[in-house]
Each structure stands twice: as structure tokens, then as C-alpha cells.
Design an enzyme around this catalytic site. Structure first.
Site, short mmCIF file in Angstrom:
data_model
loop_
_atom_site.label_atom_id
_atom_site.label_comp_id
_atom_site.label_asym_id
_atom_site.label_seq_id
_atom_site.Cartn_x
_atom_site.Cartn_y
_atom_site.Cartn_z
N VAL A 191 42.31 -32.90 28.52
CA VAL A 191 43.32 -33.76 29.16
C VAL A 191 43.96 -32.96 30.29
CG1 VAL A 191 45.46 -35.08 28.87
CG2 VAL A 191 43.82 -34.93 26.98
N LYS A 219 35.59 -34.44 25.70
CA LYS A 219 36.55 -35.35 25.09
C LYS A 219 36.00 -36.11 23.89
CE LYS A 219 37.34 -37.31 29.19
NZ LYS A 219 36.97 -36.30 30.19
N ASP A 255 38.17 -43.51 30.36
CA ASP A 255 38.52 -42.10 30.46
C ASP A 255 39.98 -41.88 30.08
OD1 ASP A 255 38.03 -39.27 31.39
OD2 ASP A 255 39.58 -39.84 32.82
N LYS A 299 41.79 -39.90 26.71
CA LYS A 299 42.85 -38.89 26.82
C LYS A 299 44.08 -39.31 26.01
CE LYS A 299 41.12 -37.24 31.25
NZ LYS A 299 41.31 -37.16 32.71
N GLY A 315 32.92 -38.34 45.89
CA GLY A 315 32.57 -37.80 44.59
C GLY A 315 33.67 -37.89 43.56
N VAL A 331 31.02 -27.00 35.56
CA VAL A 331 32.11 -26.35 34.84
C VAL A 331 31.61 -25.09 34.13
CG1 VAL A 331 33.77 -26.57 32.94
CG2 VAL A 331 33.44 -28.47 34.55
N GLU A 372 42.31 -27.67 25.39
CA GLU A 372 43.25 -27.91 26.48
C GLU A 372 42.64 -28.71 27.62
OE1 GLU A 372 46.29 -28.52 28.01
OE2 GLU A 372 46.89 -26.62 27.10
N VAL A 393 25.81 -25.25 31.20
CA VAL A 393 26.13 -24.41 32.36
C VAL A 393 25.92 -25.19 33.65
CG1 VAL A 393 25.86 -22.14 31.33
CG2 VAL A 393 23.83 -23.35 32.12
N GLY A 394 26.48 -26.40 33.68
CA GLY A 394 26.51 -27.19 34.91
C GLY A 394 27.64 -26.70 35.79
#
Length: 384
Positions: A164, A134, A237, A241, A223, A34, A161, A31-32
Site C-alpha cells: 500500500v 497484494k 487495486d 489496498k 505508462g 521492482v 509495507e 526480478v522484473g
């Protein structure tokens, strides 16, 4: 009249019963930024129409297992909870619900390898698993295959979903393309919001512009980059993906493809932008201070591209015809969508298929940020 009233109450009761049976009991791990946004988006759905019952929240140290309702101060309740974070205990709790014919979904908002390794067990227990993490679908091939088999055996769905493109409809679009019998020729895109911002600022088609190091430094201040910019410039990263896209094609396609069976994202052909002399620098501050030493190298790449009427973009490609999956710096004409359509940290994905030819299907928009990522996760929950 009494028979009409009786039928009306029967209808109401039946609809209420169906709603309670179809309600999805949701447990959120992480629960950061996102995760918190996801909780808010779920609670914003009117209770009388919401298909969700939010029953558990977990951070790295604590778990809240009381029902979480709109208007509740769940942050304080989680901080005050005496229940330590215990994914084993959570799995048992959710398994008990499944045994009672309840529908259960667990959402992993972490970036943890450890949590991702639990997906097969959760799926075998009949949970639906939804995640922006991911690690599972881009990590070791054995985990990916275990997830597929576990989902097939139990009927638990694995939805990803937001791995990516955050909230962009990339995965669902790809699934529908291949499941409907269309054949992917090539997918190419700017998949990293960080790389998108850097090269939108650095390479505009003109021969000059800001130094590469200054653009990276500003991106870090805003950031957009990781605390250590090398974690973005290495291209990993994007490689993750691309691995997810490649495996999705293979898993959902009705016919064989020429794509390689990627053992992990590390087997993607990835051209890092970290100058060799700066490899292994331990801190982001040291890296930023040394990066100006290599500005002339990046400036030459920009000048050469400009002389050809092109721009530089860090692009990922899944070539299903030639069997290539690669990520690296490429040149594109100044008239190309990668040059004309991108702004800020947008992502853009071009789907070249047999049906979408000669003009590709284009998906574009914000590919990062807590709100859109949480929206992508909530969209997957709504698919259930």
C-alpha cells in the site's frame, strides 16, 4: 601490551562472529522492474556494513543460487543458469539454512497468486517473508488467517509495507497507531497512482477541461495505467489496498473494531468507473477507442462538482466507526488536501484517529514506481 592486543583481537572476533550470526540470507523471487531495482539497492549497501547476504535470484524460468556480490553481472549469470525455477527446491535450500540456525528472508516481487499461497509454508519453516505482492493480504480470508497463524507459531515475520503506497510509510504507521492503543476513526486516501493522475488532470475545480477519454489515453501512453485501462478504472487495486488496511487494523489492534470481516477484496463496496456499455471489452485499444462515447457523462460530473466548489477524486475509505470499507468517486472542496496537495500520480493517506483529531495525520508522496517500491521492500528487510 600483549593483553591489550589480545583483548582487541577478541573484541574484533566477537563482533565479526555476531555480524555473521545476524546476517540475513536473502532469496528474491521475481526480478522484473521492482526486483531488479531491489537487487541494485541491496548491492549498493557497503559490504562491510551490509546485514544481507544475497544468495538466490529467481525469475519465471530460472534460478541463480550462487552468492550475488557487488559488481557481479547477475543478469547474465541468471540468464545462463542451468537451474530451472523451482520454488520447492528453493524452499528446501532455505530450510536447510534455517536448520543451521541461519536467518532467512524470502522476497516475493511477483504479483502471483501461486507464490502468495506459499507464504504460510515459508513462515512455518521459519523464513521471514517480505513482499509488495497484494494478493496474499487482500485475497481469500483463509489465506490471510493462515499467514497470521503461521507467523505467530514460528516467529517468522511477514512484512508488507510496499503493498500500500509503495515506499510510503503507510502500513508501519498504521501498525504503530493501533499497537500503541490509539483508535482508528477513519482512513481515507487516494491510493491509486493511476486514478490520482487521471483526476488531477481531469478535475481541477473548473467547470471545463480535457475530455475524460483523452486523459485516460495520455495516462496509458505515459505508462500510468495497465495495458487495459479497465483494469485500473474498475477500482480493484484500491479495493485490495483497503482490504489490507482493514485487516491490518483488525490484526494489530488491542481492542475490537466495527470493521467487517472481509472475505476478500471483492467484498469491498467498489464503484467501478467503467461505463456499463464498455464492460467486457477484450483489448485496451478497443476500450480506448470506445471511451469517448461517454465523455459527456464524466463532463457533467465535473461541471456539477465545480458548481459546488469541489473536485472529483477516486478515494478509498476505511470507516472503523461505522464499519464501512468502500472505494469510489467522491467530491471534495477545492481547499481539501486531496485538491491542493496532489500532483502527478502521488498518493495521499489521511489517518483520522482519537489522538490525531481534529487534524488527521497525513502521509503523502510518490505511491508507485520501481525505485520507491523497492525502497519500501528494502525498508522491511532492514526492520529484520
Amino acid at each position: 601490551m600483549s593483553s591489550i592486543i589480545f583483548r582487541s583481537f577478541s573484541t574484533i572476533h566477537r563482533h565479526s562472529l555476531m555480524a555473521s550470526q545476524s546476517r540475513i540470507h536473502v532469496a528474491i523471487v521475481g526480478v522484473g522492474l521492482v526486483g531488479s531495482e531491489l537487487v541494485n539497492q541491496i548491492l549498493a549497501i557497503p559490504q562491510q556494513t551490509s546485514p544481507f547476504s544475497l544468495i538466490s535470484l529467481s525469475n519465471s524460468t530460472r534460478t541463480l543460487t550462487n552468492p550475488i556480490n557487488p559488481g557481479s553481472d547477475w543478469r547474465s549469470a541468471l540468464a545462463a543458469s542451468k537451474n530451472k525455477a523451482d520454488l520447492g527446491a528453493l524452499t528446501k535450500q532455505l530450510s536447510d539454512l534455517v536448520a543451521q540456525n541461519k536467518r532467512v528472508a524470502i522476497v516475493d516481487n511477483t504479483s502471483s497468486d501461486h507464490v502468495a499461497a506459499l507464504y504460510p509454508e515459508w513462515l512455518r519453516n521459519g523464513f521471514h517473508v517480505v513482499t509488495p505482492n497484494k494478493k496474499a493480504y487482500s485475497g481469500e480470508l483463509s489465506l490471510f488467517e493462515d499467514i497470521l497463524e503461521s507467523s505467530k507459531t514460528s516467529g517468522g515475520r511477514f512484512l508488507y509495507e510496499a503493498t500500500v503506497g509503495a515506499g510510503l510509510p503507510v502500513i508501519n504507521t498504521l501498525k504503530e497507531i493501533v499497537a500503541s492503543g490509539d483508535k482508528v476513526v477513519k482512513i481515507e486516501g487516494v491510493f491509486s497512482g493511476t486514478m490520482s493522475y487521471i483526476f488531477n488532470e481531469f478535475s481541477t475545480g473548473k467547470p471545463d477541461g480535457p475530455d475524460f477519454s483523452s486523459v485516460v489515453a495520455v495516462a496509458r501512453e505515459k505508462g500510468y495505467t495497465e495495458p487495459h485501462p479497465a483494469d485500473d478504472l474498475n477500482g480493484f487495486d484500491v479495493a485490495r489496498k483497503l482490504t489490507i488496511l482493514s485487516r491490518t487494523i483488525s490484526a494489530f489492534s488491542n481492542s475490537p473494531t466495527n470493521l467487517p470481516q472481509l472475505q476478500s477484496f471483492k467484498t469491498v463496496q467498489t464503484a467501478s468507473l467503467i461505463p456499463p456499455a464498455l464492460e467486457g471489452i477484450p483489448t485496451g485499444d478497443d476500450f480506448i477507442s470506445r471511451l469517448p462515447e461517454h465523455d459527456s457523462e464524466f463532463a457533467k460530473l465535473r461541471t456539477d462538482a465545480s458548481a459546488e466548489g469541489q473536485v472529483l477524486r477516486f478515494v478509498g475509505v476505511v470507516d472503523a466507526v461505522n464499519g464501512q470499507v468502500k472505494a469510489g468517486l467522491e467530491k471534495y472542496p477545492v481547499t481539501h488536501p486531496f485538491a491542493t496537495s496532489l500532483g502527478g500520480s502521488d498518493n495521499i493517506v489521511l489517518f483520522h484517529t482519537e489522538r490525531y483529531s481534529p487534524r488527521p495525520l497525513i502521509v503523502q508522496g510518490a505511491g508507485a514506481g520501481a525505485a520507491v517500491t523497492a525502497m519500501g521492500v528494502l525498508g522491511d528487510l532492514l526492520k529484520l
